[in-house]
Design a protein around this motif. Structure first.
Motif, mmCIF file in Angstrom:
data_model
loop_
_atom_site.group_PDB
_atom_site.id
_atom_site.type_symbol
_atom_site.label_atom_id
_atom_site.label_comp_id
_atom_site.label_asym_id
_atom_site.label_seq_id
_atom_site.Cartn_x
_atom_site.Cartn_y
_atom_site.Cartn_z
ATOM 1 N N ALA A 1 85.336 0.018 0.691
ATOM 2 C CA ALA A 1 84.097 -0.498 0.091
ATOM 3 C C ALA A 1 82.907 -0.348 1.040
ATOM 4 O O ALA A 1 81.838 0.112 0.627
ATOM 5 C CB ALA A 1 84.280 -1.957 -0.318
ATOM 6 N N SER A 2 83.090 -0.698 2.302
ATOM 7 C CA SER A 2 81.961 -0.592 3.238
ATOM 8 C C SER A 2 81.627 0.873 3.525
ATOM 9 O O SER A 2 80.447 1.228 3.663
ATOM 10 C CB SER A 2 82.240 -1.360 4.529
ATOM 11 N N SER A 3 82.637 1.736 3.582
ATOM 12 C CA SER A 3 82.378 3.162 3.792
ATOM 13 C C SER A 3 81.599 3.754 2.622
ATOM 14 O O SER A 3 80.666 4.533 2.817
ATOM 15 C CB SER A 3 83.692 3.922 3.987
ATOM 16 N N LEU A 4 81.985 3.378 1.411
ATOM 17 C CA LEU A 4 81.250 3.843 0.232
ATOM 18 C C LEU A 4 79.806 3.353 0.257
ATOM 19 O O LEU A 4 78.885 4.100 -0.073
ATOM 20 C CB LEU A 4 81.939 3.358 -1.048
ATOM 21 N N LYS A 5 79.617 2.119 0.663
ATOM 22 C CA LYS A 5 78.254 1.576 0.719
ATOM 23 C C LYS A 5 77.411 2.349 1.732
ATOM 24 O O LYS A 5 76.264 2.700 1.452
ATOM 25 C CB LYS A 5 78.276 0.092 1.058
ATOM 26 N N ILE A 6 77.980 2.626 2.902
ATOM 27 C CA ILE A 6 77.244 3.388 3.920
ATOM 28 C C ILE A 6 76.908 4.781 3.394
ATOM 29 O O ILE A 6 75.769 5.241 3.502
ATOM 30 C CB ILE A 6 78.061 3.483 5.224
ATOM 31 N N ALA A 7 77.883 5.453 2.802
ATOM 32 C CA ALA A 7 77.646 6.801 2.273
ATOM 33 C C ALA A 7 76.578 6.785 1.181
ATOM 34 O O ALA A 7 75.710 7.660 1.145
ATOM 35 C CB ALA A 7 78.951 7.388 1.747
ATOM 36 N N ARG A 8 76.627 5.795 0.319
ATOM 37 C CA ARG A 8 75.604 5.696 -0.742
ATOM 38 C C ARG A 8 74.224 5.415 -0.155
ATOM 39 O O ARG A 8 73.217 5.950 -0.639
ATOM 40 C CB ARG A 8 76.012 4.618 -1.740
ATOM 41 N N LEU A 9 74.158 4.578 0.870
ATOM 42 C CA LEU A 9 72.873 4.312 1.531
ATOM 43 C C LEU A 9 72.315 5.588 2.155
ATOM 44 O O LEU A 9 71.106 5.842 2.089
ATOM 45 C CB LEU A 9 73.037 3.224 2.595
ATOM 46 N N LEU A 10 73.181 6.390 2.746
ATOM 47 C CA LEU A 10 72.734 7.662 3.325
ATOM 48 C C LEU A 10 72.163 8.576 2.244
ATOM 49 O O LEU A 10 71.104 9.191 2.421
ATOM 50 C CB LEU A 10 73.892 8.364 4.045
ATOM 51 N N ARG A 11 72.857 8.679 1.131
ATOM 52 C CA ARG A 11 72.381 9.528 0.031
ATOM 53 C C ARG A 11 71.048 9.005 -0.535
ATOM 54 O O ARG A 11 70.125 9.778 -0.767
ATOM 55 C CB ARG A 11 73.421 9.609 -1.087
ATOM 56 N N ARG A 12 70.971 7.695 -0.727
ATOM 57 C CA ARG A 12 69.715 7.113 -1.261
ATOM 58 C C ARG A 12 68.546 7.316 -0.308
ATOM 59 O O ARG A 12 67.403 7.404 -0.745
ATOM 60 C CB ARG A 12 69.900 5.633 -1.542
ATOM 61 N N ALA A 13 68.838 7.377 0.985
ATOM 62 C CA ALA A 13 67.795 7.595 1.987
ATOM 63 C C ALA A 13 67.408 9.071 2.087
ATOM 64 O O ALA A 13 66.557 9.439 2.887
ATOM 65 C CB ALA A 13 68.266 7.082 3.347
ATOM 66 N N GLY A 14 68.055 9.905 1.285
ATOM 67 C CA GLY A 14 67.716 11.324 1.253
ATOM 68 C C GLY A 14 68.460 12.174 2.263
ATOM 69 O O GLY A 14 68.120 13.344 2.449
ATOM 70 N N MET A 15 69.473 11.636 2.906
ATOM 71 C CA MET A 15 70.230 12.419 3.885
ATOM 72 C C MET A 15 71.080 13.443 3.147
ATOM 73 O O MET A 15 71.877 13.097 2.292
ATOM 74 C CB MET A 15 71.079 11.499 4.749
ATOM 75 N N LYS A 16 70.910 14.691 3.499
ATOM 76 C CA LYS A 16 71.575 15.801 2.810
ATOM 77 C C LYS A 16 72.830 16.277 3.533
ATOM 78 O O LYS A 16 73.365 17.334 3.224
ATOM 79 C CB LYS A 16 70.612 16.978 2.685
ATOM 80 N N CYS A 17 73.305 15.528 4.496
ATOM 81 C CA CYS A 17 74.470 15.945 5.277
ATOM 82 C C CYS A 17 75.716 16.059 4.405
ATOM 83 O O CYS A 17 75.790 15.505 3.315
ATOM 84 C CB CYS A 17 74.726 14.950 6.411
ATOM 85 N N HIS A 18 76.690 16.775 4.919
ATOM 86 C CA HIS A 18 78.000 16.872 4.283
ATOM 87 C C HIS A 18 78.751 15.590 4.619
ATOM 88 O O HIS A 18 78.825 15.198 5.783
ATOM 89 C CB HIS A 18 78.734 18.089 4.842
ATOM 90 N N ILE A 19 79.298 14.937 3.613
ATOM 91 C CA ILE A 19 80.061 13.711 3.845
ATOM 92 C C ILE A 19 81.519 13.974 3.479
ATOM 93 O O ILE A 19 81.831 14.374 2.359
ATOM 94 C CB ILE A 19 79.501 12.525 3.036
ATOM 95 N N THR A 20 82.385 13.761 4.466
ATOM 96 C CA THR A 20 83.807 13.983 4.272
ATOM 97 C C THR A 20 84.578 12.699 4.542
ATOM 98 O O THR A 20 84.092 11.811 5.231
ATOM 99 C CB THR A 20 84.314 15.142 5.164
ATOM 100 N N ALA A 21 85.758 12.621 3.980
ATOM 101 C CA ALA A 21 86.646 11.480 4.199
ATOM 102 C C ALA A 21 87.946 11.997 4.773
ATOM 103 O O ALA A 21 88.379 13.108 4.468
ATOM 104 C CB ALA A 21 86.910 10.746 2.887
#
Length: 122
Positions: A54-74
Motif C-alpha cells: 500500500a505505501s509503495s503504491l502510494k509513493i509510486a502514484r505520488l511520483l506519477r501525479r508529480a509528473g515524474m516520467k521515470c520507469h517504475i519497476t517492482a
C-alpha cells in the motif's frame, strides 16, 4: 542483504544506484516521493511485500501525479509471485523483475539509459 547485492550488481555495470528505505528513514509516502523526485532518477524500483504494498503504491502514484516520467519497476518475492496481477491492476508499474533480479535489473537499467526497448529482457 538483497538490495545491497542488487546495488553492487548495478555498480559493476557502471550505474549509480541509491537505496532509500522509507521504513528505516521513517518517511511518510509524501516524504519518500519528494526525495525520489528530487533525485531525478530515470528508474525507480520497489522491493514489494504484503506489508509495504500500500505505501509503495502510494509513493509510486505520488511520483506519477508529480509528473515524474521515470520507469517504475517492482521486485522481490511478492512481486515475482504476483507479477501479472501487479501489472494488470496497478498502472503505476512499468515492469516487474522476477526472481533474484541482479542480472535482469542491471540489463533493464542499461536499456533504459540507452533508450532501447527493455521489454525482451528475461
Amino acid at each position: 542483504m538483497g538490495l545491497a547485492v542488487l546495488a553492487s550488481s548495478l555498480r559493476r555495470g557502471g550505474l549509480v544506484p541509491r537505496i532509500l528505505d522509507a521504513n528505516v528513514e521513517r518517511f511518510t509516502p509524501e516524504q519518500a516521493a519528494s526525495v525520489i523526485k528530487a533525485s531525478g532518477a530515470p528508474c525507480v524500483g520497489f522491493s514489494l511485500n504484503i506489508y509495504n504494498l500500500a505505501s509503495s503504491l502510494k509513493i509510486a502514484r505520488l511520483l506519477r501525479r508529480a509528473g515524474m516520467k521515470c520507469h517504475i519497476t517492482a521486485g522481490g518475492a511478492f512481486a515475482s509471485a504476483y507479477a501479472v496481477e501487479l501489472l494488470s491492476r496497478f498502472e503505476v508499474f512499468d515492469s516487474v523483475v522476477r526472481g533474484d533480479g541482479e542480472a535482469s535489473t542491471a540489463s533493464l537499467a542499461r536499456a533504459l539509459r540507452r533508450s532501447v526497448d527493455w521489454r525482451g529482457i528475461p
